[in-house]
Design an enzyme around this catalytic site. Structure first.
Site, mmCIF file in Angstrom:
data_model
loop_
_atom_site.group_PDB
_atom_site.id
_atom_site.type_symbol
_atom_site.label_atom_id
_atom_site.label_comp_id
_atom_site.label_asym_id
_atom_site.label_seq_id
_atom_site.Cartn_x
_atom_site.Cartn_y
_atom_site.Cartn_z
ATOM 1 N N GLU A 1 56.237 -14.315 81.716
ATOM 2 C CA GLU A 1 55.512 -15.838 81.549
ATOM 3 C C GLU A 1 55.910 -16.726 82.403
ATOM 4 O O GLU A 1 56.634 -17.846 82.387
ATOM 5 C CB GLU A 1 56.621 -15.905 79.545
ATOM 6 C CG GLU A 1 56.060 -15.137 78.546
ATOM 7 C CD GLU A 1 56.895 -15.880 77.678
ATOM 8 O OE1 GLU A 1 56.579 -15.562 76.175
ATOM 9 O OE2 GLU A 1 58.474 -15.994 77.716
HETATM 10 C C1 TNX Z 1 58.598 -13.652 74.566
HETATM 11 S S1 TNX Z 1 57.989 -11.556 75.129
HETATM 12 C C2 TNX Z 1 58.979 -13.629 75.674
HETATM 13 C C3 TNX Z 1 61.157 -14.585 75.377
HETATM 14 C C4 TNX Z 1 61.284 -14.773 74.388
HETATM 15 C C5 TNX Z 1 59.942 -13.815 72.696
HETATM 16 C C6 TNX Z 1 60.574 -14.512 71.204
HETATM 17 C C7 TNX Z 1 58.862 -11.374 76.509
HETATM 18 C C8 TNX Z 1 58.567 -10.687 78.159
HETATM 19 N N1 TNX Z 1 59.455 -12.767 76.570
HETATM 20 O O1 TNX Z 1 61.133 -14.913 76.029
HETATM 21 O O2 TNX Z 1 62.549 -14.853 73.400
HETATM 22 O O3 TNX Z 1 58.788 -14.408 72.992
HETATM 23 O O4 TNX Z 1 60.367 -13.479 70.735
#
Ligand code: TNX
Length: 483
Positions: free
Chosen positions: A293
């Site tokens: 992300e």
């Molecule tokens: C996505 S999945 C994220 C996390 C969040 C999560 C909540 C991922 C690699 N990153 O930063 O906590 O969703 O479900």
């Protein structure tokens, strides 16, 4: 039993009864395992259960033939003896996990219970399907103390998991001491989601977690999330930001707004120090550099950053692990890519690209394996961005075929991540973990032929008395006919 063993045969008309004069025998490599087993059974049975070198009523042996790998074992329950034989202490530990499930649930109690302590005669031969069977705890969004993490380790290690992934840095907090950058924890670790006090692990704390995990045959995989999810670091050190101005600490739950500065040398000096100090504290092979992300990192910068960060991990003698977004960048040989996509083709394409470049996959599909997803629309805790994840939904998938067009041997295992935006105490963690984690553990351990929802549903129901004895705050999902 969960996970279902490879083969199990009943011995007709045979019942073992643990008696007050029973002993526990072990060899050089399995004394600690014997001591722990004895300690638990003394609490619940009230028996003396002396531990001795050599044979006993229950005998642990780690010098068997290596036909089942380091984690495989054979367990035999006769009328007057129980033997667990493996090629390594790790296999003996897995066999003891099985033995504990064969005993009555009250054997897990913390105070003396009435017997009889019977086990039906059986022979079991067992070994794991996958080498990586993990669970992740996010200690950034809410901080969990060493004692809480130890409790978590005790609970999850019942199901033959072998990796504990700790998500140690994020926008909301930096949780592991780095001597060369002390403000990371002093300031960057001071808060958590909701604005309350955070916390961090000193080096001694982290060493204690690593030691306790190892005693439960869980290898710690530390994650330092980069280049996004870095607000706590940027707030602590203005020199890491693009314009030299430190942002405020962040205690809400949006994602994707922070980034390390890809064009600055200081960024890599920072990561060199961080990965060196973290690697020094990590006996396991893997160090996780995040990579998820990074919505505020221009993509060309991201593709520049990932190989440079990966190189700093490799320099420490460690193997890189990262979320599947890193699959778009060139990666060092043997990198482990953690897939968290759902059924979306973009995420699958990144996993496929990584595999084509020689990476291996750990599967954490968010709509199946994310323990922070709500069970149903009214679940008071958790999130729902990847959908609602019932017990059946989390169990009913095949790791070998989840991602099309990747060879089966590119998949080295599964992991169930628990993000803690909505979870600020261990009872809430337990509610999301149980009853879904045992299913992910079974997907990682048991043969494909054993995976069958109707049968699993009944085996899962039979775990409830154990969780009651252990005081676990599990969710009584209505899809299960709880025992
Ligand atoms: C996505 S999945 C994220 C996390 C969040 C999560 C909540 C991922 C690699 N990153 O930063 O906590 O969703 O479900």
């Amino acid at each position: 039993m969960i996970p279902q063993p490879t083969t199990q045969q009943a011995l007709a008309d045979t019942t073992f009864t643990l008696s007050p004069d029973a002993t526990i025998g072990h060899d050089d490599a399995t004394q600690t395992i014997a001591d722990r087993l004895a300690a638990q059974l003394r609490r619940s049975t009230g028996y003396d259960l002396p531990v001795q070198l050599g044979a006993g009523t229950i005998t642990l042996s780690s010098t068997g033939a290596d036909t089942l790998g380091a984690e495989g074992y054979e367990l035999r329950v006769d009328a007057d003896a129980v033997t667990i034989t493996a090629a390594a202490a790790e296999g003996v530990f897995r066999g003891v996990s099985t033995l504990r499930q064969l005993l009555p649930a009250k054997a897990e109690a913390g105070s003396t219970q009435d017997g009889p302590w019977e086990i039906a005669g059986t022979t079991i031969t067992d070994a794991p399907r996958y080498e990586y069977r993990g669970v992740m705890l996010d200690v950034t969004r809410h901080f969990f103390t060493v004692d809480q993490v130890k409790k978590f380790i005790e609970l999850v290690s019942q199901y033959k998991l072998n990796r504990l992934h700790l998500h140690l840095s994020d926008d909301q907090g930096w949780r592991i001491q780095v001597d060369s950058w002390p403000r990371l924890t002093e300031y960057g670790g001071s808060k958590q989601v909701g604005g309350g006090a955070g916390g961090h692990y000193t080096k001694a704390d982290f060493a204690e977690i690593v030691r306790y995990a190892a005693a439960h045959y869980l290898v710690v995989v530390p994650e330092i999330d980069t280049p996004g999810h870095t607000n706590a670091a940027l707030a602590s050190y203005a020199e890491l930001t693009a314009d030299g101005t430190a942002p405020e600490l962040y205690t809400e739950t949006e994602v994707g707004f922070s980034t390390l500065t890809v064009g600055k040398d200081r960024t890599y000096e920072f990561l060199d120090d961080v990965f060196r100090e973290v690697a020094e504290q990590t006996p396991g092979a893997l160090v996780h550099l995040g990579g998820d992300e990074a919505h505020s990192t221009p993509h060309s910068d991201y593709l520049t950053f990932v190989p440079k960060a990966a190189e700093l991990v490799v320099k420490q003698g460690k193997t890189v692990m990262g979320w599947h977004e890193i699959g778009d960048a060139p990666l060092p040989a043997g990198t482990v890519v953690q897939y968290w996509g759902t059924e979306d083709e973009k995420a699958q394409a990144l996993a496929q690209k990584a595999v084509a470049g020689g990476a291996r996959l750990v599967l954490s599909p968010a709509n199946r394996a994310y323990l922070d997803m709500k069970y149903h629309a009214e679940t008071p805790l958790g999130l729902d961005w990847a959908g609602l994840v019932s017990v059946e939904q989390s169990y009913s998938w095949n790791p070998a075929t989840l991602i099309p067009d990747v060879p089966a041997d590119a998949v080295i295992g599964v992991e169930a991540p628990l993000w803690t935006e909505t979870l600020d105490e261990l009872a809430k963690v337990e509610f999301m973990v149980f009853p879904r984690l045992p299913g992910i553990a079974e997907l990682g351990w048991s043969d494909e032929s054993a995976l069958d929802w109707p049968a699993y549903r009944e085996r899962l129901a039979a775990q409830a008395p154990r969780w009651e004895v252990l005081g676990i705050n599990f969710y009584r999902a209505p899809e299960i006919d709880w025992a």
